[in-house]
Design an enzyme around this catalytic site. Structure first.
Site, PDB file in Angstrom:
ATOM      1  N   HIS B 277       4.886  -3.699  -1.576  1.00  0.00           N
ATOM      2  CA  HIS B 277       3.776  -2.761  -1.774  1.00  0.00           C
ATOM      3  C   HIS B 277       4.322  -1.363  -2.093  1.00  0.00           C
ATOM      4  O   HIS B 277       3.953  -0.743  -3.093  1.00  0.00           O
ATOM      5  CB  HIS B 277       2.903  -2.731  -0.519  1.00  0.00           C
ATOM      6  N   GLU B 278       5.221  -0.882  -1.255  1.00  0.00           N
ATOM      7  CA  GLU B 278       5.750   0.475  -1.456  1.00  0.00           C
ATOM      8  C   GLU B 278       6.632   0.533  -2.701  1.00  0.00           C
ATOM      9  O   GLU B 278       6.656   1.551  -3.400  1.00  0.00           O
ATOM     10  CB  GLU B 278       6.501   0.952  -0.214  1.00  0.00           C
ATOM     11  N   HIS B 281       4.410   1.287  -5.562  1.00  0.00           N
ATOM     12  CA  HIS B 281       4.167   2.730  -5.676  1.00  0.00           C
ATOM     13  C   HIS B 281       5.420   3.433  -6.217  1.00  0.00           C
ATOM     14  O   HIS B 281       5.346   4.319  -7.063  1.00  0.00           O
ATOM     15  CB  HIS B 281       3.840   3.330  -4.301  1.00  0.00           C
ATOM     16  N   GLU B 308      -2.626   2.599  -6.469  1.00  0.00           N
ATOM     17  CA  GLU B 308      -2.766   1.423  -5.614  1.00  0.00           C
ATOM     18  C   GLU B 308      -2.715   0.135  -6.446  1.00  0.00           C
ATOM     19  O   GLU B 308      -2.253  -0.896  -5.955  1.00  0.00           O
ATOM     20  CB  GLU B 308      -4.085   1.507  -4.830  1.00  0.00           C
TER      21      GLU B 308
END
Lengths: 514, 514
Positions: B277-278, B281, B308
């Site tokens: 997830h990170e 980003h 997102e």
């Protein structure tokens, strides 16, 4: 005049309080710069270098502008007027040092500040390259520029009291120090240190240094170093201990003092020494009254020499003592088990006090270290005063190493290119290392008188009385006293080579059977 | 008029270039603030909290002053005049967004900025306490103040186009978004998601989730997560991956993107999801053109929803796919050996797609997650518009959880106190999470068409074509297009619930045998 007087009497605290607020705010920005510097050495990804340079430059400019602004100068003048009677000694000391800093800052023209910043950035790169390739000629043009700029800086800073240009630079790092006093102390030290080192070289006994080849897993060393730092009194809730190529201490601000050390699997004893050294700096930073007086001289360290006295005291006077290892070795046995079995306190004590002339300053022992400093002090002073041409530095360096340490310098990498300082234009910095050793020994002698059971306490791992003394006598005063004043106040005498020599003789003679 | 024209024609780039320099310098200061925020969560010793608050406040003030200064407004107006013909579309987009940011920033009076900062600092403390003790009444007065302040902020920001106060806040996080569009998309999504979740609840098959109890030493997990991050394309020379309580990504600036994740010994699969997830980003941050256009909208992300979409794409569309585990499981076997022996791809794939209604948003699965968001969107909108009193929040929350997820909320800690957002006055933020899921699925469908062998590539651990697509189509444009424009440009249609539902149905039905 009388009108002004009555006006200032009506609101005597006004300008001074405003001045303090201003200093505090500027220091908050400076503390961000300190964090950037720490991050750069410990955390920053390599690709962030250009961004970091811009961040540091913009913040640095902002801080310099605030410190030299006309508004600040006016505030200072008004505060001085309001407190011209000198009734409050703390306020008087604070104003004296604020004035000192301000006058120094405004004396250096912005163009010179910028030239120094630009030149040293390039000079550091050139130095790194040159050192790697042991190529003095690659560094020479930069060193020449640096010496020129430092000479101009010295001219800007020199006042009517300055005995010689070098003294103006020395004064940046060691406020109030006189070159003549340092020459006297160093000459005395040298005269007594050299025969001792020679006697040791031909001593009948030598300590066994096999402990310096003992492998201990690094994660276990990290745990142990944290444990020792905390036991000695470093507050890990208000600081950190990390790893970096070159160990350092960054006092970011109140509640935030960050230390680094370095580990090698076979370098447990070296790592602990580095940690104790930085812990010494860190204890000073943590116990300066930064909460109350952030940004004011009253919350800042006296000088680099006094700062170094704190690190050397913990690294050497404590960390190379027999009582320390009476406590620390059993602790190490608990932590490392089999890895340190069969090693006794005397063996560690001997190996921690191994004396042997070497080429590299940062690897040298407690005794020969000071000869490295004196050499640098003499050569940088001669370069600054034009008595030694930069191109003649390698020859002069190698000759001194031969004369002082009896060694041949095989290449400039292990000679005059080994230290970063000159590439940073930090002429005047080196002597503070030996000043630190001298102050540490002189304080230690006094501490021994005032805490008679000091050794017994240390051998139990009780460092509280020692730290308490340092906090009460040194740390809490900030820059209220100059280094010579503090020394006289604490020890009753001025700086002298005698305490360091007495301490070294008393320790090393029995170890070497001389 | 004609004179001005000819003057601007003579030096058309003047004001615009100066504006860009100004933006860059301001962003350098802002980037220091970003570093402070990262350090605070990952490195800072606890005792440094008060200092950090002062550092962040002073820097924040400095940045806000620079962004709203009259000088900056004048520069912007001159640059707009110079480029009024709109000939260069990139410059026009840049100026449009600079104007947008400036107008927003100056609309909020400094007094409100300060009140928001002060209130949210206290509200966050109160929220932490209240959540721990599951004591809504302890947080209620703060939430009431926050809703009031957010209402005032919405009033300041609202323009002639704003349909309702909530839209003005939404616009802060999702520029150009309309509440009505979100309501439509959410209503559609909800109508199709709820029956699917109900079918899954009574499905004949359920995946085995024992892999979520597999112990793997944390140091090995750390090594593996770094390896995966690098393989996917995150440049660890220009970033870091550390550990923090709540995983996050901080794009400090060019060359410096810092991610965090969190590890539990039995939480290997969760940790990898957080990391992916990170990383999503982080890839966006690393590939925005910050070197060329630092501080300009052309180097900034489109919106939180698009940001997102990047994180969800890597976490879910890639990280919960079968092809990903065809590559990753053998890698994990190599790294962890016996700890993951006997586990097959299908088992991991099933467990990574376990669907079960739960009370906590951040622990929920890919399908039910969106119901958590819709609930928050409806309730915060009602609170802001005065249709739901803050004191009635717990009741309304619990009722919705019962209706939407069929669960009883045992206490407010696991109910309306679970998220930090409202204590930060971030009303309008929540819907961007589901917008991210929608955009991710919509982009994914398009990517599948344009890279026909995508699955085969992923199953070989080759992520370059996927990342290349995202960089070329999304990252390099910065904020040149709004989110709806970008969506239309890339997928030919406007935002819709269909791609996400098609994707979820296609994946979950076979796993659950429905």
């Amino acid at each position: 005049m009388s009108e002004e007087r009555s006006a200032s009497a009506a609101a005597p605290a006004g300008a001074y309080d405003e001045l303090r607020r201003e200093l505090r705010e500027t220091e908050i920005f400076a503390s961000v710069g300190a964090l950037l510097a720490w991050d750069q050495e410990v955390m920053m990804p390599p690709a962030a270098t250009p961004l970091r340079a811009e961040q540091a430059a913009l913040l640095g400019e902002l801080v310099h502008e605030r410190r030299t602004s006309e508004r600040f100068g006016d505030l200072l003048a008004r505060a001085e007027q309001d407190h011209a009677d000198g009734a409050d000694a703390r306020v008087a000391a604070n104003l004296r040092e604020i004035r000192r800093n301000y006058d120094k800052a405004v004396k250096i023209p912005t163009s010179l500040v910028r030239q120094l910043a630009e030149t040293t950035t390039h000079a550091q790169h050139a130095w790194k390259d040159a050192r790697e390739r042991s190529d003095f000629e690659g560094f020479r043009p930069w060193l020449e520029r640096v010496v020129d700029l430092d000479r101009r800086k010295a001219e800007c800073l020199a006042g009517p009291q300055t005995a010689e240009p070098y003294e103006a630079l020395l004064d940046v790092y060691e406020p109030g120090a006189r070159t003549a006093d340092i020459v006297a102390a160093f000459t005395d030290l040298r005269g007594r240190l050299t025969p001792l080192i020679q006697e040791i070289a031909s001593a009948p006994r030598r300590p066994d240094d096999r402990i310096h080849r003992l492998p201990i897993p690094i994660d276990r060393q990290i745990a142990f170093n944290h444990q020792v730092a905390a036991r000695v009194g470093f507050d890990l809730e208000a600081g950190r201990l990390d790893t970096s190529t070159h160990p350092f201490c960054q006092g970011v601000g109140p509640g935030d003092t960050r230390l680094t050390t370095r580990y090698r699997e076979e370098g447990f004893f070296d790592a602990l020494s580095s940690t104790l050294h930085e812990v010494g700096h860190g204890l000073y930073e943590q116990n300066l009254p930064k909460q109350e007086a952030l940004g004011e001289p009253l919350s800042e360290s006296v000088s680099l020499g006094i700062h170094e006295s704190q690190s050397r005291l913990w690294e050497n006077l404590v960390g190379r003592s027999r009582p320390f290892w009476e406590w620390a070795l059993p602790e190490a046995r608990r932590e490392f088990g089999a890895a340190v079995q069969g090693i006794e306190v005397d063996e560690v004590y001997g190996a921690m006090n191994f004396v042997e002339p070497g080429l590299i300053r940062v690897e040298s022992d407690e005794a020969t270290y000071n000869l490295h400093i004196m050499l640098r002090f003499d050569l940088e002073r001669a370069m600054l005063h034009g008595e030694l041409a930069v191109r003649d530095l390698p020859g002069a360096w190698n000759e001194r190493i031969r004369a002082d340490l009896g060694l041949e310098v095989p290449d400039d990498r292990r000679g005059c290119l080994q230290d970063v300082h000159w590439s940073m234009a930090a002429i005047g910095y080196f002597p503070t290392y030996t000043l630190g050793n001298l102050y540490a020994a002189q304080f230690w002698t006094e501490i021994g008188k005032q805490i008679p059971d000091l050794e017994a306490r240390i051998s139990r791992g009780d460092f509280s009385a020692l730290l308490g003394w340092l906090v009460e006598k040194v740390h809490v005063h900030g820059r209220r006293y100059t280094a010579p004043e503090l020394c006289a106040k604490l020890t009753g005498t001025s700086l002298s080579a005698a305490p360091l020599m007495t301490y070294l003789e008393a320790k090393l003679r029995p170890i070497y059977g001389i």
